[in-house]
Structure formats: structure tokens, C-alpha cells
Design an enzyme around this catalytic site. Structure first.
Site, short mmCIF file in Angstrom:
data_model
loop_
_atom_site.label_atom_id
_atom_site.label_comp_id
_atom_site.label_asym_id
_atom_site.label_seq_id
_atom_site.Cartn_x
_atom_site.Cartn_y
_atom_site.Cartn_z
N HIS A 94 -0.95 0.18 -9.87
CA HIS A 94 -1.60 -0.78 -8.96
C HIS A 94 -2.09 -2.02 -9.72
O HIS A 94 -3.29 -2.34 -9.72
CB HIS A 94 -2.77 -0.10 -8.22
N ARG A 149 0.85 -1.19 0.00
CA ARG A 149 0.00 0.00 0.00
C ARG A 149 0.89 1.25 0.00
O ARG A 149 1.96 1.26 0.64
CB ARG A 149 -0.90 0.04 1.25
P1 NAP Z 1 -1.52 -12.04 4.48
O1 NAP Z 1 -1.62 -13.44 3.99
O2 NAP Z 1 -2.44 -11.58 5.55
O3 NAP Z 1 -0.01 -11.83 4.94
C1 NAP Z 1 0.39 -10.69 5.63
C2 NAP Z 1 1.80 -10.90 6.12
O4 NAP Z 1 2.25 -9.67 6.70
C3 NAP Z 1 1.90 -11.97 7.20
O5 NAP Z 1 3.09 -12.70 7.07
C4 NAP Z 1 1.94 -11.13 8.50
O6 NAP Z 1 2.63 -11.75 9.57
C5 NAP Z 1 2.74 -9.93 8.02
N1 NAP Z 1 2.51 -8.78 8.90
C6 NAP Z 1 1.34 -8.20 9.25
N2 NAP Z 1 1.55 -7.20 10.13
C7 NAP Z 1 2.87 -7.18 10.37
C8 NAP Z 1 3.70 -6.42 11.23
N3 NAP Z 1 3.19 -5.46 12.02
N4 NAP Z 1 5.03 -6.68 11.25
C9 NAP Z 1 5.54 -7.67 10.46
N5 NAP Z 1 4.80 -8.43 9.63
C10 NAP Z 1 3.49 -8.18 9.58
O7 NAP Z 1 -1.72 -11.01 3.26
P2 NAP Z 1 -1.43 -11.24 1.69
O8 NAP Z 1 -2.59 -11.92 1.06
O9 NAP Z 1 -0.10 -11.84 1.55
O10 NAP Z 1 -1.42 -9.71 1.17
C11 NAP Z 1 -0.49 -8.78 1.69
C12 NAP Z 1 -0.85 -7.38 1.22
O11 NAP Z 1 -0.54 -7.24 -0.16
C13 NAP Z 1 -2.31 -6.99 1.30
O12 NAP Z 1 -2.67 -6.58 2.61
C14 NAP Z 1 -2.41 -5.85 0.31
O13 NAP Z 1 -2.19 -4.61 0.96
C15 NAP Z 1 -1.26 -6.12 -0.65
N6 NAP Z 1 -1.74 -6.44 -2.02
C16 NAP Z 1 -1.40 -5.63 -3.04
C17 NAP Z 1 -1.80 -5.93 -4.32
C18 NAP Z 1 -1.40 -5.07 -5.48
O14 NAP Z 1 -1.88 -5.29 -6.60
N7 NAP Z 1 -0.52 -4.13 -5.31
C19 NAP Z 1 -2.58 -7.08 -4.56
C20 NAP Z 1 -2.91 -7.87 -3.48
C21 NAP Z 1 -2.49 -7.57 -2.21
P3 NAP Z 1 2.09 -13.11 10.23
O15 NAP Z 1 2.39 -14.18 9.19
O16 NAP Z 1 2.90 -13.26 11.44
O17 NAP Z 1 0.61 -12.93 10.44
C1 GLV Z 2 -5.17 -5.16 -4.06
O1 GLV Z 2 -4.48 -4.23 -3.82
C2 GLV Z 2 -5.65 -6.08 -3.08
O2 GLV Z 2 -5.55 -5.79 -1.88
O3 GLV Z 2 -6.16 -7.14 -3.48
#
Ligand code: NAP
Ligand code: GLV
Length: 307
Positions: A270, A222
Site C-alpha cells: 500500500h 482498494r
Molecule cells: P476521485 O478524484 O474522487 O476520482 C474517482 C474517479 O472514480 C472518478 O472519475 C469517478 O467518476 C470514478 N468513479 C466513482 N465511482 C464510479 C463508478 N461507480 N463507476 C465508474 N467510475 C466511478 O478520487 P482519486 O483522488 O482519483 O482517488 C481514487 C482512489 O484511489 C481513492 O478513492 C483511493 O481508494 C485510491 N487511492 C489509493 C492510494 C494507494 O496508495 N494505493 C492512494 C490514494 C488513493 P466521476 O469522474 O464520474 O465522478
Molecule cells: C490511500 O490509500 C489513500 O486513500 O489516500
């Protein structure tokens, strides 16, 4: 009959409604309009507060994205389960985007693109792979997949998460106390953590200065994780050598933002991992049926942690 309301801003509703009706013939699927009767479930993306105000009995809201930072700004009944997308085709996209950005930086491909304009033939030697360690902030659904993909190219890979993890071939760090060690071991920093009160502004002058010299920043999480002026200062001082940014404080990125013209910054709109409609619909339909059976599903949002 189960009622499913669709309330997604900036989304072409018709193909979603057709797909949801085909995947859930047992449900009454409709585009939400203010004043509609209450629904049992909802499919949402950036819905107005009014939607949740009119849906106090909603059993679950399915967010058609992985990040729920926008959703959690709203007042939502505590009894409503929030469910986010769990991969649904995003992990492979994220892996290819991040590997591409890393390899472009490692192999100096921007240098060749620039000199090709003037017909120059000027090979450069990439650094030793051991001098190009990659650090992934976030080892969740997307981060873990990216870490595995980067590992295939034999770069050293570090990972940082909130709670302790053990991933094959990845040097794992966790918690704020281990952040300095993670940063010091990293040259290419990939941000894949959710935006929460704990992580807002985490890519700043203080943290980015701890990366190894010649550092590269790839932000695909983000925009509000990054302090823009701090990144620009470290690029201009030469401590950082480049940045690939897919997400911004304001989207679309304003035309006068310095990122657009900075020679060391690559901007994409994005798109690093886009929501794939059919895979998302299939996942939502499966989860809705699982919840109806009273069972747990993956991707449940923990409101206390903010993701
Ligand atoms: P997820 O499965 O919930 O994984 C989040 C990871 O971040 C977990 O490993 C978590 O730790 C870690 N985390 C959370 N808070 C933290 C902190 N305070 N300190 C250190 N580590 C922390 O989420 P995801 O599905 O992988 O997605 C991650 C993010 O990618 C989304 O929230 C979104 O903002 C972004 N995203 C962007 C796009 C784009 O097109 N740009 C698309 C999709 C997603 P734990 O494992 O210990 O819980
Ligand atoms: C995109 O940014 C998502 O959070 O899926």
C-alpha cells in the site's frame, strides 16, 4: 480561537501537530483525547466512532488520504463537511507507480530478471504497442493524471468513469452500460475508482474475463475491489498474464495469502501513492481558511455517491 483536533490512527502525531501549528498559527491545534472540549475542525485518519460521537458540531473533517471508504462507515453528523486530499503530491507518485508496472509487463522485465539468475541471454520481442491498450477505471484526480502519463509512452489509453468525460487523447467510457466495451478494448486494467457499494468486487471473474487475452491487472485503489480467487483462477488459466497489487482485503497481507508466492503476482505494501505530510498540511490549512470565508473547496465528499 478556531479549535482543530488531530485524530489519526497509526500516524506519528508529533510532526503533524508541529506542521499544523506552523501552518495555522491562528488555530489551537491539539491531539484529540476522549473528553476534550469540542473542536471546530478535525484532521482525521481512521478515527474511532467515539471521536465523532463527541464532536456533533464539527464544521469539517479533513481526511489525510484520498479514499474515504473507511470514514464513511462511521456515523458522522450530516452538518460536518468531509474533505479528502486532492492530489497533495499523490498523483505524481501514482503515475510513476502505474507506468512502472505497465512498462515492466510490456517490456518483459520480470523475464529478464528471472533469466539473469541463470546467466541466460534471451531477448524477447514486445507486442506491438497497439496490442497493449491500457484501461484506467476512474478518471478523477489520480486516474486522469495516470492516463496522461501513460499516454506519454504512446500506449492506446481508455478511461472509464461514473459520469461522462472528455480527455485529450483518451477514449472515454462511462457508466455500467459502457463497462463491457471499455473492458473489451483493454489489455492492461488499472483500478483507480473509490470503494463504494457500486464498486465493491468489481474486479471479478466476469469482468476480468472480458479483458483482452494476456491481460494485466494493476489494483492501486482498494483491496475489496478485487475478488482474489477470481484473479488467481484467470492467472492460472493463462487468460491473464500478470497482476500488480498494492492494496488488499486485509492489510498487512497475511503471510499465508497465495498472492505472496504466485509467480505472476507482484505485491507492494500500500505504497503506490503515500500521504506526503507537508503538502497535505499546506492543502488542509488553505482549505480550512477557504471554508472559514464561507467558500467551497475541492475534494468535498459527496456522501450520497460514497466518494
Ligand atoms: P476521485 O478524484 O474522487 O476520482 C474517482 C474517479 O472514480 C472518478 O472519475 C469517478 O467518476 C470514478 N468513479 C466513482 N465511482 C464510479 C463508478 N461507480 N463507476 C465508474 N467510475 C466511478 O478520487 P482519486 O483522488 O482519483 O482517488 C481514487 C482512489 O484511489 C481513492 O478513492 C483511493 O481508494 C485510491 N487511492 C489509493 C492510494 C494507494 O496508495 N494505493 C492512494 C490514494 C488513493 P466521476 O469522474 O464520474 O465522478
Ligand atoms: C490511500 O490509500 C489513500 O486513500 O489516500
Amino acid at each position: 480561537m478556531t479549535r482543530l483536533a488531530f485524530c489519526c490512527t497509526n500516524t506519528n502525531a508529533d510532526p503533524w501537530l508541529d506542521g499544523l501549528r506552523a501552518a495555522l498559527p491562528e488555530a489551537d491545534v491539539s491531539l484529540w483525547r476522549s473528553g476534550d472540549p469540542v473542536a471546530d475542525y478535525a484532521v482525521v485518519w481512521a478515527p474511532p466512532q467515539d471521536f465523532f460521537d463527541q464532536q456533533p458540531g464539527l464544521k469539517a473533517a479533513f481526511n489525510i488520504g484520498a479514499g474515504v471508504d473507511a470514514l464513511l462507515k462511521l456515523q458522522i453528523a450530516p452538518t460536518t463537511l468531509l474533505v479528502r486530499l486532492d492530489d497533495a503530491g499523490m498523483a505524481a507518485q501514482m503515475a510513476e507507480y502505474v507506468c512502472h508496472a505497465i512498462i515492466r509487463a510490456y517490456r518483459g522485465l520480470d523475464h529478464y530478471a528471472a533469466i539473469a539468475q541463470t546467466g541466460r541471454w534471451q531477448p524477447i520481442e514486445p507486442p506491438a504497442r497497439t496490442d497493449f491498450p491500457v484501461g484506467i477505471m476512474g478518471l478523477g484526480v489520480l486516474g486522469a493524471r495516470v492516463a496522461q502519463a501513460v499516454r506519454q509512452f504512446e500506449f492506446p489509453v481508455n478511461g472509464w468513469s461514473r459520469t461522462a468525460k472528455a480527455l485529450d487523447g483518451i477514449e472515454c467510457f462511462h457508466g455500467r452500460a459502457q463497462l463491457p466495451a471499455f473492458l473489451a478494448a483493454t489489455r492492461v486494467l488499472v483500478c483507480l475508482i473509490p470503494l463504494t457499494p457500486d464498486t465493491r468486487g468489481i474486479l471479478n471473474r466476469h469482468t476480468l474475463a472480458q479483458l483482452r487475452p494476456g491481460g494485466v491487472v494493476i489494483n492501486v485503489a482498494r483491496g475489496a475491489h478485487l475478488v482474489d480467487d477470481d484473479l488467481l483462477a484467470l492467472l492460472d488459466s493463462g487468460h491473464l498474464s500478470g497482476a500488480t497489487l498494492d492494496v488488499f482485503h486485509t492489510e498487512p497481507l497475511p503471510a499465508d495469502h497465495p498472492f505472496w508466492r504466485h509467480p505472476k503476482v507482484t505485491v507492494t505494501p500500500h505504497v503506490s501513492a503515500q500521504t506526503l505530510r507537508q503538502q497535505s498540511i499546506t492543502q488542509i490549512a488553505q482549505k480550512l481558511r477557504t471554508l472559514e470565508r464561507g467558500e467551497a473547496v475541492a475534494g468535498m465528499v459527496d456522501r450520497a455517491s460514497g466518494y
